[in-house]
Design a protein around this motif. Structure first.
Motif, PDB file in Angstrom:
ATOM      1  N   ARG A   1       0.830  -1.192   0.000  1.00 18.56           N
ATOM      2  CA  ARG A   1       0.000   0.000   0.000  1.00 18.56           C
ATOM      3  C   ARG A   1       0.872   1.252   0.000  1.00 18.56           C
ATOM      4  NH1 ARG A   1      -2.761  -3.539  -1.213  1.00 18.56           N
ATOM      5  NH2 ARG A   1      -4.697  -4.298  -0.244  1.00 18.56           N
ATOM      6  N   GLU A   2       0.301   2.323  -0.475  1.00 15.60           N
ATOM      7  CA  GLU A   2       0.988   3.614  -0.493  1.00 15.60           C
ATOM      8  C   GLU A   2       1.512   3.939   0.910  1.00 15.60           C
ATOM      9  OE1 GLU A   2       1.698   6.989  -3.250  1.00 15.60           O
ATOM     10  OE2 GLU A   2       0.784   5.018  -3.542  1.00 15.60           O
ATOM     11  N   GLY A   3       2.780   4.298   0.984  1.00 16.01           N
ATOM     12  CA  GLY A   3       3.375   4.688   2.259  1.00 16.01           C
ATOM     13  C   GLY A   3       4.032   3.564   3.023  1.00 16.01           C
ATOM     14  N   ASP A   4       3.833   2.303   2.610  1.00 15.24           N
ATOM     15  CA  ASP A   4       4.500   1.194   3.298  1.00 15.24           C
ATOM     16  C   ASP A   4       6.019   1.364   3.220  1.00 15.24           C
ATOM     17  OD1 ASP A   4       2.143  -0.070   3.931  1.00 15.24           O
ATOM     18  OD2 ASP A   4       2.297  -1.612   2.373  1.00 15.24           O
ATOM     19  N   PRO A   5       6.736   1.078   4.299  1.00 13.87           N
ATOM     20  CA  PRO A   5       8.204   1.146   4.236  1.00 13.87           C
ATOM     21  C   PRO A   5       8.766  -0.035   3.436  1.00 13.87           C
ATOM     22  CG  PRO A   5       7.389   1.281   6.503  1.00 13.87           C
ATOM     23  CD  PRO A   5       6.255   0.805   5.656  1.00 13.87           C
ATOM     24  N   ILE A   6       9.556   0.272   2.425  1.00 18.55           N
ATOM     25  CA  ILE A   6      10.238  -0.755   1.637  1.00 18.55           C
ATOM     26  C   ILE A   6      11.712  -0.736   2.022  1.00 18.55           C
ATOM     27  CG2 ILE A   6      10.805  -1.586  -0.674  1.00 18.55           C
ATOM     28  CD1 ILE A   6       7.829  -1.637  -0.128  1.00 18.55           C
ATOM     29  N   VAL A   7      12.258  -1.907   2.306  1.00 18.45           N
ATOM     30  CA  VAL A   7      13.647  -2.011   2.761  1.00 18.45           C
ATOM     31  C   VAL A   7      14.443  -2.836   1.756  1.00 18.45           C
ATOM     32  CG1 VAL A   7      15.184  -2.678   4.636  1.00 18.45           C
ATOM     33  CG2 VAL A   7      12.853  -1.894   5.156  1.00 18.45           C
ATOM     34  N   LEU A   8      15.464  -2.218   1.179  1.00 17.39           N
ATOM     35  CA  LEU A   8      16.366  -2.891   0.236  1.00 17.39           C
ATOM     36  C   LEU A   8      17.732  -3.025   0.880  1.00 17.39           C
ATOM     37  CD1 LEU A   8      17.285  -3.894  -2.611  1.00 17.39           C
ATOM     38  CD2 LEU A   8      17.704  -1.489  -3.189  1.00 17.39           C
ATOM     39  N   ASP A   9      18.283  -4.226   0.858  1.00 11.28           N
ATOM     40  CA  ASP A   9      19.637  -4.463   1.350  1.00 11.28           C
ATOM     41  C   ASP A   9      20.290  -5.473   0.409  1.00 11.28           C
ATOM     42  OD1 ASP A   9      21.996  -5.096   2.671  1.00 11.28           O
ATOM     43  OD2 ASP A   9      21.082  -5.004   4.674  1.00 11.28           O
ATOM     44  N   VAL A  10      20.997  -4.955  -0.597  1.00  8.40           N
ATOM     45  CA  VAL A  10      21.566  -5.824  -1.620  1.00  8.40           C
ATOM     46  C   VAL A  10      22.639  -6.726  -1.030  1.00  8.40           C
ATOM     47  CG1 VAL A  10      22.830  -5.886  -3.806  1.00  8.40           C
ATOM     48  CG2 VAL A  10      20.970  -4.240  -3.477  1.00  8.40           C
ATOM     49  N   GLU A  11      23.451  -6.192  -0.130  1.00  8.94           N
ATOM     50  CA  GLU A  11      24.500  -7.018   0.475  1.00  8.94           C
ATOM     51  C   GLU A  11      23.900  -8.207   1.217  1.00  8.94           C
ATOM     52  OE1 GLU A  11      28.347  -6.636   3.511  1.00  8.94           O
ATOM     53  OE2 GLU A  11      27.130  -4.876   3.033  1.00  8.94           O
ATOM     54  N   ALA A  12      22.787  -7.980   1.890  1.00 11.71           N
ATOM     55  CA  ALA A  12      22.116  -9.060   2.615  1.00 11.71           C
ATOM     56  C   ALA A  12      21.186  -9.862   1.716  1.00 11.71           C
ATOM     57  CB  ALA A  12      21.332  -8.489   3.793  1.00 11.71           C
ATOM     58  N   ARG A  13      21.044  -9.418   0.453  1.00 12.40           N
ATOM     59  CA  ARG A  13      20.193 -10.081  -0.538  1.00 12.40           C
ATOM     60  C   ARG A  13      18.719 -10.090  -0.092  1.00 12.40           C
ATOM     61  NH1 ARG A  13      24.597  -9.421  -2.837  1.00 12.40           N
ATOM     62  NH2 ARG A  13      25.492 -10.953  -4.286  1.00 12.40           N
ATOM     63  N   ARG A  14      18.245  -8.928   0.393  1.00 13.41           N
ATOM     64  CA  ARG A  14      16.894  -8.824   0.905  1.00 13.41           C
ATOM     65  C   ARG A  14      16.121  -7.700   0.225  1.00 13.41           C
ATOM     66  NH1 ARG A  14      14.824 -12.838   3.955  1.00 13.41           N
ATOM     67  NH2 ARG A  14      13.276 -11.282   4.626  1.00 13.41           N
ATOM     68  N   ILE A  15      14.817  -7.948   0.024  1.00  9.77           N
ATOM     69  CA  ILE A  15      13.869  -6.912  -0.379  1.00  9.77           C
ATOM     70  C   ILE A  15      12.570  -7.210   0.391  1.00  9.77           C
ATOM     71  CG2 ILE A  15      13.228  -8.197  -2.483  1.00  9.77           C
ATOM     72  CD1 ILE A  15      13.150  -4.372  -2.074  1.00  9.77           C
ATOM     73  N   ASP A  16      12.194  -6.280   1.272  1.00  9.47           N
ATOM     74  CA  ASP A  16      11.067  -6.522   2.166  1.00  9.47           C
ATOM     75  C   ASP A  16      10.167  -5.297   2.243  1.00  9.47           C
ATOM     76  OD1 ASP A  16      11.688  -9.206   3.705  1.00  9.47           O
ATOM     77  OD2 ASP A  16      13.583  -8.100   3.682  1.00  9.47           O
ATOM     78  N   VAL A  17       8.914  -5.538   2.566  1.00 11.68           N
ATOM     79  CA  VAL A  17       8.011  -4.480   2.989  1.00 11.68           C
ATOM     80  C   VAL A  17       7.891  -4.620   4.506  1.00 11.68           C
ATOM     81  CG1 VAL A  17       6.000  -5.939   2.438  1.00 11.68           C
ATOM     82  CG2 VAL A  17       5.699  -3.482   2.790  1.00 11.68           C
ATOM     83  N   ASP A  18       8.210  -3.530   5.219  1.00 15.07           N
ATOM     84  CA  ASP A  18       8.281  -3.587   6.677  1.00 15.07           C
ATOM     85  C   ASP A  18       6.892  -3.393   7.273  1.00 15.07           C
ATOM     86  OD1 ASP A  18       9.150  -3.705   9.247  1.00 15.07           O
ATOM     87  OD2 ASP A  18      10.193  -1.772   9.249  1.00 15.07           O
ATOM     88  N   VAL A  19       6.073  -4.434   7.097  1.00 17.66           N
ATOM     89  CA  VAL A  19       4.707  -4.469   7.608  1.00 17.66           C
ATOM     90  C   VAL A  19       4.538  -5.806   8.318  1.00 17.66           C
ATOM     91  CG1 VAL A  19       2.262  -4.529   6.966  1.00 17.66           C
ATOM     92  CG2 VAL A  19       3.822  -2.964   5.790  1.00 17.66           C
ATOM     93  N   PRO A  20       3.912  -5.824   9.488  1.00 12.54           N
ATOM     94  CA  PRO A  20       3.735  -7.108  10.200  1.00 12.54           C
ATOM     95  C   PRO A  20       3.044  -8.154   9.332  1.00 12.54           C
ATOM     96  CG  PRO A  20       3.152  -5.263  11.619  1.00 12.54           C
ATOM     97  CD  PRO A  20       3.387  -4.688  10.263  1.00 12.54           C
TER      98      PRO A  20
END
Length: 565
Positions: free
Chosen positions: A492-511
């Motif tokens: 959804r609009e405004g959700d925090p998106i977290v990218l960490d290429v070194e850790a090989r992660r792409i997440d939406v920081d929502v429970p």
């Protein structure tokens, strides 16, 4: 010879097959000589391949000189610049049609002429499926054009110049004037886009005459190599040297190493996965990350660098690049010549270290395609660090969500759009099923109000693809796609998106509980009721397995079930 099943014997069927081919073919054409099909993707609607008729003539001369019978076979051609909505929608159709024609006709061996992005992958998929002896002849890149004294990289500079127009630093008139300067000659894109990348991947897999990929289209050495490939096709038949003997798992892993060293297109991932699938070779997204990890970027070429394909050829070409990473290559796989690729590296040399960097002075120490996973991409997504901004490879920002390409067009230029330079632009509905065809839209343009502030890159996340000529911090091929029920449909609009290429992660920081409670946004167009798109949507696999049709995975061989009557 396989063709003898059509032309041999004194019965009615043999008579018909021979008689109808006697429109220029002499009687000795049917005395056991190998019949070589020249699969030609030349088309006026595929401008990058328009010169392949001349290349085919050189191939034919080589075939005939070696004692074979050359027969040109037009196959479905896909021009990336013209075909709508995206050429990728028809890659599998082109492969399926070519496969069926290779199997149905009296063919002993194949010479595959490709250039523009999807033509070489589709031909490799088809050849892998029928497993007839085959060699690839890449059509080659165009020569470098210049505008106002500056070299232009086709594709890459289209994106750059168009953004300058949107930012107000280049006039529309100047932008239009650059058109005739950018495309200087015959040939495909002169950047390290998908066309150049797939030519090199064909060579890394062993399917071209070593040293041929990357030869510029107008260069006379392309015709020389085409002639040699025609001669070689006859030998391939005599020795029954088939694609399954050449393209082994080790060959694909060598291609992954090469992909990183040249800074190749992310599109190579879905194409190599698809070709491997046709052969039954075990290859996964993790192989790209694991094998490509730690491979240095050695080619200073747009979009990851400065130079262009003509410069790479002048500087020593693909074999000079491979020589620098020779220790990372498996020496066992053979090429179409019967010799391992590594045997051709002894005489390779770098003639311009600004274009091809030596191993001890790379552009990047680690240039492999990075495979990301997380709650936003359970089955994986990819990013090309070599084309990204280092400062954005670890980033957290709030999502600005677009539900389609049309949504981008409607809202992106709105001054009231709630976006800043730290935002993450999320575009969904662009996967294999959702668009359909997985278009090259993942590197969506930046909002004008940010361009005016000097912003030139942002994190972007998409279930589609991007052109190999494009650049930017773009997470693409998100799998599963939104239209297939992937979590991208829950953002959804405004959700925090977290990218960490070194850790090989792409997440939406929502429970997790909140995500599970959300209703997915409906994705995709209304399903077509007929034709190729109906078949495609019903059977296409996801990006992490190559976007092939599920019923085409695995080789079928070249046997024909029934004779003609």
């Amino acid at each position: 010879m396989r063709s003898a099943h059509w032309y041999g014997g004194a019965d009615r069927n043999g008579y018909i097959h021979r008689a109808w081919m006697r429109r220029g073919l002499p009687g000795h054409a049917f005395d056991g000589r190998p019949h070589i099909a020249i699969a030609n993707t030349a088309s006026a609607f595929t401008p990058c391949n328009a010169h392949l008729g001349e290349v085919a003539a050189s191939v034919a001369n080589g075939v005939y000189e070696a004692g074979g019978i050359p027969l040109e076979l037009p196959v479905l051609s896909l021009g990336e610049t013209n075909v709508r909505p995206t050429a990728m929608l028809w890659r599998n159709l082109a492969a399926m049609a070519a496969e069926e024609m290779f199997r149905a006709n009296p063919i002993d061996g194949l010479v595959l002429l490709g250039g523009c992005d999807k033509t070489i992958p589709s031909l490799l998929m088809a050849a892998a499926s029928v497993d007839l002896p085959a060699v690839v002849v890449p059509g080659g890149p165009m020569l470098t054009g210049t505008f106002r004294g500056v070299p232009l990289g086709c594709g890459t500079d289209v994106w750059r110049l168009s953004e300058e127009v949107r930012a107000g630093t280049l006039s529309q008139a100047q932008f239009s004037a650059s058109e005739s300067s950018m495309i200087r000659s015959r040939g495909h894109c002169n950047t390290m886009g998908t066309a150049s990348t797939m030519a090199f991947m064909a060579e890394a897999l062993g399917m071209t005459v070593p040293g041929m990929a990357g030869t510029p289209a107008p260069d006379s050495r392309l015709l020389e190599g085409a002639h040699a490939s025609g001669r070689l096709a006859v030998e391939l038949v005599a020795r029954d040297r088939t694609p399954s003997r050449i393209m082994t798992r080790a060959s694909f892993l060598n291609a992954v190493v090469a992909l990183a060293a040249i800074g190749g297109s992310t599109n190579a991932v879905v194409h190599l996965l698809a070709v491997a699938g046709r052969l039954g070779v075990r290859l996964s997204l993790d192989d790209f990350d694991r094998t490509g990890s730690g491979v240095p970027l050695l080619v200073d070429l747009q979009p990851a660098g400065r130079h262009l394909m003509e410069d790479l050829h002048r500087a020593g070409g693909f074999l000079a690049v491979l020589r620098e990473v020779r220790d990372l290559l498996d020496p066992a796989p053979i090429t179409v010549t019967g010799a391992p690729l590594t045997e051709y590296l002894d005489e390779a040399a770098i003639w311009d270290e600004e274009v091809i960097r030596p191993r001890n002075r790379p552009l990047l120490d680690d240039a492999g395609i990075a495979v990301l996973r997380g709650n936003l991409a359970p089955d994986g997504a990819v990013i090309k660090p070599a084309a990204a901004s280092p400062s954005l490879l670890r980033h957290r920002g709030r999502a600005v969500v677009f539900d389609s390409v049309e949504d981008v067009r409607a809202r992106l230029n709105d001054p009231a759009l709630d976006v800043d330079e730290s935002s993450v632009l999320v575009l969904r509905g662009c996967g294999p099923r959702g668009y359909p065809g997985m278009p090259e839209v993942a590197n969506l343009p930046l909002p004008p109000k940010l361009l005016a502030k000097g912003v030139r890159d942002m994190v972007r996340v998409c279930d589609g693809r991007m052109s190999g000529t494009a650049y930017g911090t773009v997470v693409l091929h998100v799998a599963p796609e939104a239209a297939a029920g992937g979590p991208l449909a829950l953002v959804r609009e405004g959700d925090p998106i977290v990218l960490d290429v070194e850790a090989r992660r792409i997440d939406v920081d929502v429970p997790d509980a909140e995500l599970l409670a959300r209703k997915p946004v409906q994705q995709g167009f209304a399903s077509p009721v007929r034709g190729w798109q109906r078949l495609y949507i019903d059977h296409v696999t996801q990006a992490d397995t190559g976007c092939d049709l599920d019923f085409l995975i695995g080789s079928s061989g070249h046997a024909v079930d029934r004779e003609s009557h």
